[in-house]
Enzyme design. Structure first.
Site, PDB file in Angstrom:
ATOM      1  N   ASP A  36     -40.064  44.974  28.269  1.00 43.23           N
ATOM      2  CA  ASP A  36     -40.888  46.176  28.150  1.00 43.23           C
ATOM      3  C   ASP A  36     -40.907  46.895  29.483  1.00 43.23           C
ATOM      4  O   ASP A  36     -40.599  46.293  30.522  1.00 43.23           O
ATOM      5  CB  ASP A  36     -42.321  45.789  27.734  1.00 43.23           C
ATOM      6  CG  ASP A  36     -43.050  46.894  26.984  1.00 43.23           C
ATOM      7  OD1 ASP A  36     -43.112  48.023  27.510  1.00 43.23           O
ATOM      8  OD2 ASP A  36     -43.550  46.644  25.878  1.00 43.23           O
ATOM      9  N   TYR A 158     -38.275  62.113  15.763  1.00 39.38           N
ATOM     10  CA  TYR A 158     -38.670  60.745  15.412  1.00 39.38           C
ATOM     11  C   TYR A 158     -38.037  60.305  14.093  1.00 39.38           C
ATOM     12  O   TYR A 158     -37.429  59.236  13.997  1.00 39.38           O
ATOM     13  CB  TYR A 158     -40.194  60.677  15.314  1.00 39.38           C
ATOM     14  CG  TYR A 158     -40.744  59.306  15.002  1.00 39.38           C
ATOM     15  CD1 TYR A 158     -40.582  58.259  15.902  1.00 39.38           C
ATOM     16  CD2 TYR A 158     -41.447  59.060  13.823  1.00 39.38           C
ATOM     17  CE1 TYR A 158     -41.095  57.004  15.627  1.00 39.38           C
ATOM     18  CE2 TYR A 158     -41.959  57.810  13.546  1.00 39.38           C
ATOM     19  CZ  TYR A 158     -41.782  56.781  14.448  1.00 39.38           C
ATOM     20  OH  TYR A 158     -42.288  55.524  14.167  1.00 39.38           O
ATOM     21  N   THR A 193     -51.330  50.812  16.031  1.00 33.65           N
ATOM     22  CA  THR A 193     -50.614  50.753  17.296  1.00 33.65           C
ATOM     23  C   THR A 193     -51.498  51.331  18.395  1.00 33.65           C
ATOM     24  O   THR A 193     -52.491  52.001  18.107  1.00 33.65           O
ATOM     25  CB  THR A 193     -49.318  51.566  17.202  1.00 33.65           C
ATOM     26  OG1 THR A 193     -49.653  52.929  16.900  1.00 33.65           O
ATOM     27  CG2 THR A 193     -48.411  51.019  16.102  1.00 33.65           C
TER      28      THR A 193
END
Length: 252
Positions: A36, A158, A193
């Site tokens: 990450d 996206y 999220t």
């Protein structure tokens, strides 16, 4: 395929769907490498799970190789779960003019190119391992989105990047069949999220009510639960699974 005593890489593993997946792998007896760009969160989670954190820009070949090398050093690499991604919201032509090209390119670069970059590097390493009972050497789980199929206004970048991830699933699975490596994609609906959890409670409740059943936001642990089933079921290969409570997104 067994999770226990094997090593798995999770990109975007410092938070959200990736963090839940990293926890699932650890709880099942596996070892995890968290890749990450979020250094503090990633390092803290890796320490908690007795795993390893590697700072990684998924679009970087050098970073990807470092992640795979770290995983191989830990034991037998059996899986990669790609959760890293970005979700810009920009209309093709808006009040301020056309969609900025760099925003579109960044979404495609991270969501699609980054996914492919990590998959190809992990696949090479997994292909060098000893095969299991059914000749299996590894599994790759990529993350698309329901926006790949019913993208909303403002999701041209996206939606197209995630549609490409879904479209990559079958040819990649066919490419890697001879190596004993499976490829699957999960297409989540509206999930809890970090981006969504930053919204006001009433907004989250409204989004949850859009889901036919259960009428709520998806939980990261439910994504991880599906990832676990995919890892363990050898016949799951070359397909994209919607994980969305039967939602079909409206135009806006």
């Amino acid at each position: 395929m067994q999770i226990q005593n094997n090593v798995f890489i999770v990109t975007g593993g410092a938070s959200g769907l990736g963090a839940a997946t990293a926890r699932m792998i650890t709880e099942a007896g596996g070892r995890v490498v968290i890749a990450d760009v979020q250094v503090d969160a990633g390092a803290a989670l890796a320490q908690e799970l007795n795993g390893q954190f590697v700072k990684c820009d998924v679009t970087s070949e050098e970073d990807g190789k470092a992640v795979v090398a770290a995983a191989v050093a830990m034991g037998t690499l059996r899986g990669l779960v790609n959760c890293a991604g970005v979700a810009p919201a920009v209309k093709t032509v808006g009040k301020d003019g056309p969609h900025p090209l760099d925003v579109f390119q960044r979404a495609v670069n991270i969501n699609l190119v980054g996914t492919f970059n990590m998959a190809r590097l992990a696949a090479e390493a997994m292909g060098n391992t000893e095969a299991g009972e059914y000749g299996e050497r590894g599994v790759i789980i990529n993350t698309a989105s329901v926006a790949a199929f019913d993208g909303q206004m403002g999701q041209a970048a996206y939606g197209s990047s995630k549609a490409a991830v879904a479209g990559m699933t079958l040819p990649m699975a066919r490419d890697l069949a001879r190596n004993g490596i499976r490829v699957m994609t999960i297409a989540p609906g509206i999930f809890e999220t970090p981006m969504l959890m930053g919204m006001p409670q009433e907004v989250r409740d409204s989004l949850g009510k859009m889901v036919p059943f259960p009428p709520r936001l998806g939980m990261p642990k439910e994504y991880a639960h599906l990832a676990k089933a995919i890892i363990e079921n050898v016949m799951l290969n070359g397909e994209t699974i919607r994980l969305d409570g039967a939602i079909r997104m409206q135009p806006k």
